[in-house]
Design a protein around this motif. Structure first.
Motif, PDB file in Angstrom:
ATOM      1  N   PRO A   1       0.685  -1.624   0.123  1.00  0.00           N
ATOM      2  CA  PRO A   1      -0.387   0.067  -0.041  1.00  0.00           C
ATOM      3  C   PRO A   1       1.497   0.763   0.215  1.00  0.00           C
ATOM      4  CG  PRO A   1      -0.816  -1.455   1.484  1.00  0.00           C
ATOM      5  CD  PRO A   1       0.286  -2.120   1.415  1.00  0.00           C
ATOM      6  N   ILE A   2       0.599   2.311  -0.693  1.00  0.00           N
ATOM      7  CA  ILE A   2       1.340   3.410  -1.018  1.00  0.00           C
ATOM      8  C   ILE A   2       1.043   4.238   0.628  1.00  0.00           C
ATOM      9  CG2 ILE A   2       1.222   5.593  -1.911  1.00  0.00           C
ATOM     10  CD1 ILE A   2       2.635   3.645  -3.580  1.00  0.00           C
ATOM     11  N   VAL A   3      -0.127   4.773   1.156  1.00  0.00           N
ATOM     12  CA  VAL A   3      -0.394   4.822   2.788  1.00  0.00           C
ATOM     13  C   VAL A   3      -0.599   3.591   3.594  1.00  0.00           C
ATOM     14  CG1 VAL A   3      -1.030   6.072   4.281  1.00  0.00           C
ATOM     15  CG2 VAL A   3      -0.920   7.160   1.889  1.00  0.00           C
ATOM     16  N   PRO A   4       0.313   3.037   4.410  1.00  0.00           N
ATOM     17  CA  PRO A   4      -0.229   1.870   5.123  1.00  0.00           C
ATOM     18  C   PRO A   4      -0.867   2.620   6.485  1.00  0.00           C
ATOM     19  CG  PRO A   4       1.876   2.828   5.930  1.00  0.00           C
ATOM     20  CD  PRO A   4       1.657   3.397   4.553  1.00  0.00           C
ATOM     21  N   PRO A   5      -1.718   1.734   6.848  1.00  0.00           N
ATOM     22  CA  PRO A   5      -1.389  -0.244   6.115  1.00  0.00           C
ATOM     23  C   PRO A   5      -2.593  -0.984   5.369  1.00  0.00           C
ATOM     24  CG  PRO A   5      -3.145  -0.062   8.371  1.00  0.00           C
ATOM     25  CD  PRO A   5      -2.700   1.464   7.501  1.00  0.00           C
ATOM     26  N   GLN A   6      -3.252   0.202   4.909  1.00  0.00           N
ATOM     27  CA  GLN A   6      -4.310  -0.379   4.456  1.00  0.00           C
ATOM     28  C   GLN A   6      -4.817   0.139   2.542  1.00  0.00           C
ATOM     29  OE1 GLN A   6      -8.190  -1.408   7.132  1.00  0.00           O
ATOM     30  NE2 GLN A   6      -6.342  -3.274   7.402  1.00  0.00           N
ATOM     31  N   SER A   7      -3.778   1.219   2.326  1.00  0.00           N
ATOM     32  CA  SER A   7      -4.376   1.770   1.432  1.00  0.00           C
ATOM     33  C   SER A   7      -4.902   0.519  -0.354  1.00  0.00           C
ATOM     34  CB  SER A   7      -3.133   2.571   0.565  1.00  0.00           C
ATOM     35  OG  SER A   7      -3.177   3.346  -0.356  1.00  0.00           O
ATOM     36  N   VAL A   8      -6.023   1.147  -0.964  1.00  0.00           N
ATOM     37  CA  VAL A   8      -6.332   0.418  -1.884  1.00  0.00           C
ATOM     38  C   VAL A   8      -4.920   0.662  -3.163  1.00  0.00           C
ATOM     39  CG1 VAL A   8      -8.163  -0.059  -3.766  1.00  0.00           C
ATOM     40  CG2 VAL A   8      -8.376   1.044  -1.381  1.00  0.00           C
ATOM     41  N   ILE A   9      -4.333   1.377  -3.492  1.00  0.00           N
ATOM     42  CA  ILE A   9      -3.754   1.314  -4.292  1.00  0.00           C
ATOM     43  C   ILE A   9      -2.483   1.626  -3.943  1.00  0.00           C
ATOM     44  CG2 ILE A   9      -2.534   3.370  -6.094  1.00  0.00           C
ATOM     45  CD1 ILE A   9      -5.370   3.416  -6.068  1.00  0.00           C
ATOM     46  N   LYS A  10      -1.108   0.454  -4.883  1.00  0.00           N
ATOM     47  CA  LYS A  10      -0.434  -0.131  -4.374  1.00  0.00           C
ATOM     48  C   LYS A  10       0.745  -0.177  -5.097  1.00  0.00           C
ATOM     49  CE  LYS A  10      -2.922  -4.388  -1.053  1.00  0.00           C
ATOM     50  NZ  LYS A  10      -2.661  -5.098  -1.193  1.00  0.00           N
ATOM     51  N   THR A  11       1.616  -0.633  -5.015  1.00  0.00           N
ATOM     52  CA  THR A  11       3.070  -0.504  -5.795  1.00  0.00           C
ATOM     53  C   THR A  11       2.681  -1.046  -7.002  1.00  0.00           C
ATOM     54  OG1 THR A  11       4.347  -1.842  -4.250  1.00  0.00           O
ATOM     55  CG2 THR A  11       4.347   0.728  -3.991  1.00  0.00           C
ATOM     56  N   TYR A  12       3.065  -1.266  -8.028  1.00  0.00           N
ATOM     57  CA  TYR A  12       3.158  -2.240  -8.844  1.00  0.00           C
ATOM     58  C   TYR A  12       3.992  -3.502  -8.530  1.00  0.00           C
ATOM     59  CZ  TYR A  12       0.176   1.297 -11.916  1.00  0.00           C
ATOM     60  OH  TYR A  12      -0.349   2.117 -12.696  1.00  0.00           O
ATOM     61  N   LYS A  13       3.587  -4.998  -8.743  1.00  0.00           N
ATOM     62  CA  LYS A  13       3.911  -5.975  -9.198  1.00  0.00           C
ATOM     63  C   LYS A  13       5.221  -6.318 -10.272  1.00  0.00           C
ATOM     64  CE  LYS A  13       0.440  -8.734  -7.557  1.00  0.00           C
ATOM     65  NZ  LYS A  13      -0.885  -9.896  -7.269  1.00  0.00           N
ATOM     66  N   HIS A  14       4.915  -6.123 -11.165  1.00  0.00           N
ATOM     67  CA  HIS A  14       6.035  -5.936 -12.323  1.00  0.00           C
ATOM     68  C   HIS A  14       7.160  -5.101 -13.094  1.00  0.00           C
ATOM     69  CE1 HIS A  14       3.884  -9.970 -11.606  1.00  0.00           C
ATOM     70  NE2 HIS A  14       2.803  -9.353 -12.090  1.00  0.00           N
ATOM     71  N   VAL A  15       7.621  -3.867 -12.736  1.00  0.00           N
ATOM     72  CA  VAL A  15       7.854  -3.177 -12.802  1.00  0.00           C
ATOM     73  C   VAL A  15       9.147  -3.417 -13.425  1.00  0.00           C
ATOM     74  CG1 VAL A  15       7.849  -0.599 -12.718  1.00  0.00           C
ATOM     75  CG2 VAL A  15       5.897  -1.430 -12.501  1.00  0.00           C
ATOM     76  N   PRO A  16       9.863  -3.042 -13.599  1.00  0.00           N
ATOM     77  CA  PRO A  16      11.468  -3.799 -13.873  1.00  0.00           C
ATOM     78  C   PRO A  16      12.003  -2.305 -13.596  1.00  0.00           C
ATOM     79  CG  PRO A  16      10.540  -3.596 -16.489  1.00  0.00           C
ATOM     80  CD  PRO A  16       8.968  -2.859 -15.379  1.00  0.00           C
ATOM     81  N   ALA A  17      12.845  -2.733 -12.625  1.00  0.00           N
ATOM     82  CA  ALA A  17      14.445  -1.311 -12.259  1.00  0.00           C
ATOM     83  C   ALA A  17      14.624  -0.321 -12.967  1.00  0.00           C
ATOM     84  CB  ALA A  17      15.117  -2.041 -11.295  1.00  0.00           C
ATOM     85  N   GLU A  18      14.433  -1.265 -14.360  1.00  0.00           N
ATOM     86  CA  GLU A  18      15.356  -0.283 -15.800  1.00  0.00           C
ATOM     87  C   GLU A  18      14.630   0.946 -15.867  1.00  0.00           C
ATOM     88  OE1 GLU A  18      14.220  -4.103 -17.187  1.00  0.00           O
ATOM     89  OE2 GLU A  18      15.201  -3.460 -16.029  1.00  0.00           O
ATOM     90  N   ARG A  19      13.107   1.210 -15.272  1.00  0.00           N
ATOM     91  CA  ARG A  19      11.605   1.862 -15.841  1.00  0.00           C
ATOM     92  C   ARG A  19      11.909   2.892 -14.394  1.00  0.00           C
ATOM     93  NH1 ARG A  19       6.836  -0.728 -17.877  1.00  0.00           N
ATOM     94  NH2 ARG A  19       5.742   1.335 -17.520  1.00  0.00           N
ATOM     95  N   ILE A  20      12.389   2.604 -13.724  1.00  0.00           N
ATOM     96  CA  ILE A  20      12.137   3.240 -12.714  1.00  0.00           C
ATOM     97  C   ILE A  20      12.925   4.734 -12.623  1.00  0.00           C
ATOM     98  CG2 ILE A  20      12.989   3.483  -9.621  1.00  0.00           C
ATOM     99  CD1 ILE A  20       9.787   1.602 -10.860  1.00  0.00           C
ATOM    100  N   GLN A  21      12.002   6.091 -12.082  1.00  0.00           N
ATOM    101  CA  GLN A  21      12.565   7.328 -12.164  1.00  0.00           C
ATOM    102  C   GLN A  21      12.511   7.767 -11.204  1.00  0.00           C
ATOM    103  OE1 GLN A  21      12.736   9.070 -16.099  1.00  0.00           O
ATOM    104  NE2 GLN A  21      13.016   6.238 -16.311  1.00  0.00           N
ATOM    105  N   PHE A  22      12.563   7.356  -9.762  1.00  0.00           N
ATOM    106  CA  PHE A  22      11.709   8.250  -8.753  1.00  0.00           C
ATOM    107  C   PHE A  22      11.859   6.756  -7.398  1.00  0.00           C
ATOM    108  CE2 PHE A  22       8.727  10.102  -5.902  1.00  0.00           C
ATOM    109  CZ  PHE A  22       9.310  10.943  -5.263  1.00  0.00           C
ATOM    110  N   ILE A  23      12.664   7.090  -6.257  1.00  0.00           N
ATOM    111  CA  ILE A  23      13.179   6.549  -5.066  1.00  0.00           C
ATOM    112  C   ILE A  23      12.433   6.767  -4.520  1.00  0.00           C
ATOM    113  CG2 ILE A  23      14.606   4.698  -4.944  1.00  0.00           C
ATOM    114  CD1 ILE A  23      15.821   4.491  -7.215  1.00  0.00           C
ATOM    115  N   LEU A  24      12.018   6.069  -3.015  1.00  0.00           N
ATOM    116  CA  LEU A  24      11.944   6.647  -1.928  1.00  0.00           C
ATOM    117  C   LEU A  24      11.108   5.697  -0.587  1.00  0.00           C
ATOM    118  CD1 LEU A  24       8.594   9.453  -1.290  1.00  0.00           C
ATOM    119  CD2 LEU A  24       8.670   7.994  -3.017  1.00  0.00           C
ATOM    120  N   THR A  25      11.010   6.149   0.315  1.00  0.00           N
ATOM    121  CA  THR A  25      10.760   5.106   1.237  1.00  0.00           C
ATOM    122  C   THR A  25       9.423   5.659   1.594  1.00  0.00           C
ATOM    123  OG1 THR A  25      12.218   5.932   3.504  1.00  0.00           O
ATOM    124  CG2 THR A  25      13.127   4.746   1.832  1.00  0.00           C
TER     125      THR A  25
END
Length: 305
Positions: free
Chosen positions: A167-191
């Motif tokens: 979940p983007i906003v824990p613990p129960q956000s409906v919107i989640k990070t994608y399962k299969h996006v490859p690392a080479e497509r990533i443009q933005f990294i955070l925690t």
């Protein structure tokens, strides 16, 4: 008898020479050296491009650190230590260092100095046009172990660090990070912490997408909306409701480059010896003191010999 078309022969219906007649005035074989010269120039152009690489000047850093200082609420001693800490790390790994003050980016009516990080990153990207990665780190942070570079610590192993389907906003956000996006497509990294996204430490890859993302985040509609957590809630909103942004996002474990002080209100993912970063995210509150917390760890940090 009249024919629909003129008979063959030397009859010319136009006073101008035909192409075949015009070509007769060009000496035979003259066009061949011209073609050869053109081919040579094209080949030389591509050869020079391949030898010169992607066009980045030799002295342009691959990565730039971005620091925005609130000088009005802290002592000069504290500010000097923060700057020294960033300079030590930047020098150790050949990074650029872009330092500005919150007053360089007036909020224009929006509350909170946290908004200044957005135009500061945009400014850094326009200043370091040939750099690829930009790491923004709040001044309420201390680099404790300067040994690992961002490339070896985060960028190279990114595919294994990415937290998928969370979940983007824990613990129960409906919107989640994608399962299969490859690392080479990533443009933005955070925690994220237990409350949500944490833009106090984040990495952006420069380019058209980053420009679009920063402009969208800094839109007046969000700045003047009075989100409870200002730019952080604005970020969570656009990440959750704009797939163009979510598909380029990687959430990685918080302790990778955003461990919290043990005195933080967030009891999870607190700093332990050997962690890369320690942050003091709520040290600005009246009952605490950022400088006291910072100084407790200043002498414990590792330095590059």
């Amino acid at each position: 008898m009249h024919f629909a078309l003129p008979t063959r022969g030397n009859h010319r219906s136009s006073p101008f020479l035909t192409n075949s007649v015009s070509r007769s005035y060009i000496p035979r074989g003259l066009h061949r050296p011209l073609y050869a010269l053109l081919i040579f120039l094209v080949l030389a152009f591509f050869l020079l491009r391949s030898l010169s690489g992607p066009g980045r000047p030799a002295d342009a850093p691959q990565t730039v650190m971005v620091l925005v200082l609130n000088r009005t609420d802290h002592s000069n001693e504290y500010i000097d230590k923060v700057v020294k800490n960033r300079q030590e790390y930047a020098n150790a790994h050949g990074y650029g260092l872009f330092i500005k003050s919150t007053t360089d980016y007036p909020p224009g009516g929006s509350a909170g100095s946290g908004w200044s990080r957005i135009p500061a990153i945009r400014h850094a990207m326009s200043t370091y046009k040939h750099s690829e990665y930009f790491w923004y780190l709040d001044q309420d942070a201390l680099i404790m172990d300067p040994t690992p570079s961002l490339e070896e610590h985060i960028l190279a192993p990114l595919n294994s660090l990415m937290r998928r389907d969370v979940p983007i906003v824990p613990p129960q956000s409906v919107i989640k990070t994608y399962k299969h996006v490859p690392a080479e497509r990533i443009q933005f990294i955070l925690t994220q912490d237990k409350l949500g996204l944490t833009p106090g430490s984040m990495i952006l890859k420069s380019g058209p997408w980053a420009n679009y993302f920063l402009d969208a985040w800094y839109d007046p509609m969000f700045r003047f909306y009075n989100f409870a957590r200002a730019e952080t809630h604005a970020l969570e909103h656009i990440v959750q409701w704009h797939p163009t942004i979510l598909t380029k996002l990687a959430l990685i474990p918080q302790k990778t480059f955003n461990s919290y002080s043990p005195l933080s209100e967030n009891a999870e993912n607190i700093y332990s010896d050997g962690d890369f970063i320690i942050r003091f995210p709520d040290c600005y509150k009246s009952e605490k003191n950022c400088e006291n917390e910072f100084n407790r760890y200043w002498d414990k940090r590792r330095t590059v010999s």
